[in-house]
Scaffold this motif. Sequence first.
Motif, PDB file in Angstrom:
ATOM      1  N   GLY A  22       1.313  -0.701   0.297  1.00 52.44           N
ATOM      2  CA  GLY A  22      -0.137  -0.027   0.170  1.00 52.44           C
ATOM      3  C   GLY A  22       0.482   0.770   0.188  1.00 52.44           C
ATOM      4  N   VAL A  23      -0.218   2.656   0.289  1.00 49.19           N
ATOM      5  CA  VAL A  23       1.003   3.793   0.272  1.00 49.19           C
ATOM      6  C   VAL A  23       1.171   3.549   0.929  1.00 49.19           C
ATOM      7  CG1 VAL A  23       0.811   5.735  -0.394  1.00 49.19           C
ATOM      8  CG2 VAL A  23      -0.438   4.314  -2.099  1.00 49.19           C
ATOM      9  N   ILE A  24       2.174   4.588   1.726  1.00 49.36           N
ATOM     10  CA  ILE A  24       2.976   4.745   3.012  1.00 49.36           C
ATOM     11  C   ILE A  24       1.747   6.487   3.961  1.00 49.36           C
ATOM     12  CG2 ILE A  24       4.076   6.369   4.395  1.00 49.36           C
ATOM     13  CD1 ILE A  24       6.776   4.954   3.279  1.00 49.36           C
ATOM     14  N   GLN A  25       1.377   6.094   4.296  1.00 50.02           N
ATOM     15  CA  GLN A  25      -0.130   7.160   4.828  1.00 50.02           C
ATOM     16  C   GLN A  25       0.618   8.732   5.444  1.00 50.02           C
ATOM     17  OE1 GLN A  25      -2.478   4.476   6.119  1.00 50.02           O
ATOM     18  NE2 GLN A  25      -4.590   4.698   4.969  1.00 50.02           N
ATOM     19  N   SER A  26       1.449   8.084   6.636  1.00 52.54           N
ATOM     20  CA  SER A  26       2.465   8.778   7.879  1.00 52.54           C
ATOM     21  C   SER A  26       4.041   8.511   7.811  1.00 52.54           C
ATOM     22  CB  SER A  26       1.404   8.939   8.583  1.00 52.54           C
ATOM     23  OG  SER A  26       1.326   7.763   9.448  1.00 52.54           O
ATOM     24  N   ILE A  27       4.228   8.894   8.435  1.00 53.82           N
ATOM     25  CA  ILE A  27       6.160   8.373   8.965  1.00 53.82           C
ATOM     26  C   ILE A  27       6.306   9.185  10.750  1.00 53.82           C
ATOM     27  CG2 ILE A  27       7.938   8.439   8.226  1.00 53.82           C
ATOM     28  CD1 ILE A  27       7.905   8.860   5.455  1.00 53.82           C
ATOM     29  N   ASN A  28       6.342   8.804  11.658  1.00 53.87           N
ATOM     30  CA  ASN A  28       7.061   8.966  12.644  1.00 53.87           C
ATOM     31  C   ASN A  28       8.228   8.951  12.753  1.00 53.87           C
ATOM     32  OD1 ASN A  28       7.423   8.901  15.406  1.00 53.87           O
ATOM     33  ND2 ASN A  28       5.215   9.102  15.761  1.00 53.87           N
ATOM     34  N   ASN A  29       8.961  10.098  12.903  1.00 53.40           N
ATOM     35  CA  ASN A  29      10.369   9.651  12.785  1.00 53.40           C
ATOM     36  C   ASN A  29      11.044   9.462  13.724  1.00 53.40           C
ATOM     37  OD1 ASN A  29      11.488  10.138  10.012  1.00 53.40           O
ATOM     38  ND2 ASN A  29      10.567  12.473  10.156  1.00 53.40           N
ATOM     39  N   ALA A  30      10.719   9.699  15.243  1.00 54.54           N
ATOM     40  CA  ALA A  30      10.938   9.403  15.876  1.00 54.54           C
ATOM     41  C   ALA A  30      10.762   8.286  17.104  1.00 54.54           C
ATOM     42  CB  ALA A  30      10.450  10.938  17.837  1.00 54.54           C
ATOM     43  N   LYS A  31       9.683   7.386  16.499  1.00 50.52           N
ATOM     44  CA  LYS A  31       9.046   6.160  17.348  1.00 50.52           C
ATOM     45  C   LYS A  31       9.548   4.951  16.158  1.00 50.52           C
ATOM     46  CE  LYS A  31       4.942   6.716  19.704  1.00 50.52           C
ATOM     47  NZ  LYS A  31       3.874   6.795  19.872  1.00 50.52           N
ATOM     48  N   LYS A  32      10.206   5.793  14.867  1.00 47.98           N
ATOM     49  CA  LYS A  32      10.572   4.909  13.754  1.00 47.98           C
ATOM     50  C   LYS A  32       9.616   3.978  14.001  1.00 47.98           C
ATOM     51  CE  LYS A  32      14.759   6.766  13.287  1.00 47.98           C
ATOM     52  NZ  LYS A  32      14.595   7.793  13.693  1.00 47.98           N
ATOM     53  N   THR A  33       8.776   4.578  12.674  1.00 50.56           N
ATOM     54  CA  THR A  33       7.033   3.935  12.591  1.00 50.56           C
ATOM     55  C   THR A  33       6.708   4.225  10.925  1.00 50.56           C
ATOM     56  OG1 THR A  33       5.595   5.006  13.842  1.00 50.56           O
ATOM     57  CG2 THR A  33       6.527   3.242  14.063  1.00 50.56           C
ATOM     58  N   ILE A  34       6.429   3.458  10.697  1.00 50.13           N
ATOM     59  CA  ILE A  34       5.331   4.228   9.225  1.00 50.13           C
ATOM     60  C   ILE A  34       4.120   3.404   9.269  1.00 50.13           C
ATOM     61  CG2 ILE A  34       7.225   4.617   7.846  1.00 50.13           C
ATOM     62  CD1 ILE A  34       6.614   1.373   6.408  1.00 50.13           C
ATOM     63  N   THR A  35       2.938   4.301   8.925  1.00 50.62           N
ATOM     64  CA  THR A  35       1.582   3.277   8.314  1.00 50.62           C
ATOM     65  C   THR A  35       1.462   3.349   6.512  1.00 50.62           C
ATOM     66  OG1 THR A  35       0.774   4.997  10.561  1.00 50.62           O
ATOM     67  CG2 THR A  35      -1.256   4.143   9.280  1.00 50.62           C
ATOM     68  N   VAL A  36       0.743   2.501   6.884  1.00 41.64           N
ATOM     69  CA  VAL A  36      -0.080   1.389   5.763  1.00 41.64           C
ATOM     70  C   VAL A  36      -1.093   0.710   5.991  1.00 41.64           C
ATOM     71  CG1 VAL A  36       1.632   0.282   3.783  1.00 41.64           C
ATOM     72  CG2 VAL A  36       2.526   1.672   4.736  1.00 41.64           C
ATOM     73  N   ASN A  37      -1.826   1.425   5.148  1.00 39.95           N
ATOM     74  CA  ASN A  37      -3.472   0.867   5.186  1.00 39.95           C
ATOM     75  C   ASN A  37      -3.976   1.123   6.630  1.00 39.95           C
ATOM     76  OD1 ASN A  37      -2.825   0.107   2.063  1.00 39.95           O
ATOM     77  ND2 ASN A  37      -2.737  -1.932   2.511  1.00 39.95           N
ATOM     78  N   GLY A  38      -4.159   2.109   7.044  1.00 38.78           N
ATOM     79  CA  GLY A  38      -4.005   2.004   8.637  1.00 38.78           C
ATOM     80  C   GLY A  38      -3.653   1.310   9.407  1.00 38.78           C
ATOM     81  N   SER A  39      -2.858   0.718   8.992  1.00 38.65           N
ATOM     82  CA  SER A  39      -1.804  -0.556  10.138  1.00 38.65           C
ATOM     83  C   SER A  39      -0.040   0.553  10.175  1.00 38.65           C
ATOM     84  CB  SER A  39      -1.249  -1.532  10.154  1.00 38.65           C
ATOM     85  OG  SER A  39      -2.096  -2.500   9.300  1.00 38.65           O
ATOM     86  N   THR A  40       0.260   0.278  11.933  1.00 36.99           N
ATOM     87  CA  THR A  40       0.985   0.621  12.484  1.00 36.99           C
ATOM     88  C   THR A  40       2.711   0.075  12.339  1.00 36.99           C
ATOM     89  OG1 THR A  40       0.440   2.879  13.059  1.00 36.99           O
ATOM     90  CG2 THR A  40       2.566   2.167  13.722  1.00 36.99           C
ATOM     91  N   ILE A  41       3.491   0.376  11.422  1.00 35.43           N
ATOM     92  CA  ILE A  41       4.452  -0.782  11.633  1.00 35.43           C
ATOM     93  C   ILE A  41       6.178  -0.332  11.868  1.00 35.43           C
ATOM     94  CG2 ILE A  41       5.658  -2.595   9.739  1.00 35.43           C
ATOM     95  CD1 ILE A  41       3.320  -2.034   7.682  1.00 35.43           C
ATOM     96  N   ALA A  42       5.962  -1.058  12.567  1.00 33.10           N
ATOM     97  CA  ALA A  42       8.106  -0.357  13.289  1.00 33.10           C
ATOM     98  C   ALA A  42       8.985  -1.099  12.369  1.00 33.10           C
ATOM     99  CB  ALA A  42       8.261  -1.418  15.181  1.00 33.10           C
ATOM    100  N   VAL A  43       9.619   0.010  11.830  1.00 25.94           N
ATOM    101  CA  VAL A  43      10.971  -0.110  11.278  1.00 25.94           C
ATOM    102  C   VAL A  43      12.246   0.216  12.208  1.00 25.94           C
ATOM    103  CG1 VAL A  43      12.195   0.851   9.231  1.00 25.94           C
ATOM    104  CG2 VAL A  43      10.121   1.140   9.117  1.00 25.94           C
ATOM    105  N   MET A  44      13.018  -1.263  11.807  1.00 24.97           N
ATOM    106  CA  MET A  44      14.212  -1.718  13.228  1.00 24.97           C
ATOM    107  C   MET A  44      15.345  -0.801  12.154  1.00 24.97           C
ATOM    108  SD  MET A  44      12.168  -2.634  15.378  1.00 24.97           S
ATOM    109  CE  MET A  44      12.967  -2.990  16.381  1.00 24.97           C
ATOM    110  N   PRO A  45      16.083  -1.371  13.194  1.00 26.99           N
ATOM    111  CA  PRO A  45      18.033  -0.894  12.034  1.00 26.99           C
ATOM    112  C   PRO A  45      18.554  -1.793  11.840  1.00 26.99           C
ATOM    113  CG  PRO A  45      18.043  -0.197  14.797  1.00 26.99           C
ATOM    114  CD  PRO A  45      16.383  -1.181  14.867  1.00 26.99           C
TER     115      PRO A  45
END
Length: 99
Positions: A22-45
Amino acid sequence: MKKLLIGAMLVGASLYASDIKGVIQSINNAKKTITVNGSTIAVMPYTKIEQESCGMGWDSDKKFADLKKGDLVEVDLMNGGQGLVAESIDIQCMKNRAY
């Protein structure tokens, strides 16, 4: 008993290992997460991030900072114990957009 246990493990694995496209709806730089299709996904190192080459050679490695709101992505997920965790993120080629 052994077959029952293996079957339960396979069913459990299928609940956690999947992917989201899906399309990235939002990005949280502080928490290192992205939201795709309403799901918040953690991005790890260790999350592998790649940009498709769009037929112009090899895919290129990217970093979390390269992700942008509106990017079409395919995210391979794994069970992080406390929510969705990205194992890999492929930024899809959008050269043939419908609109």
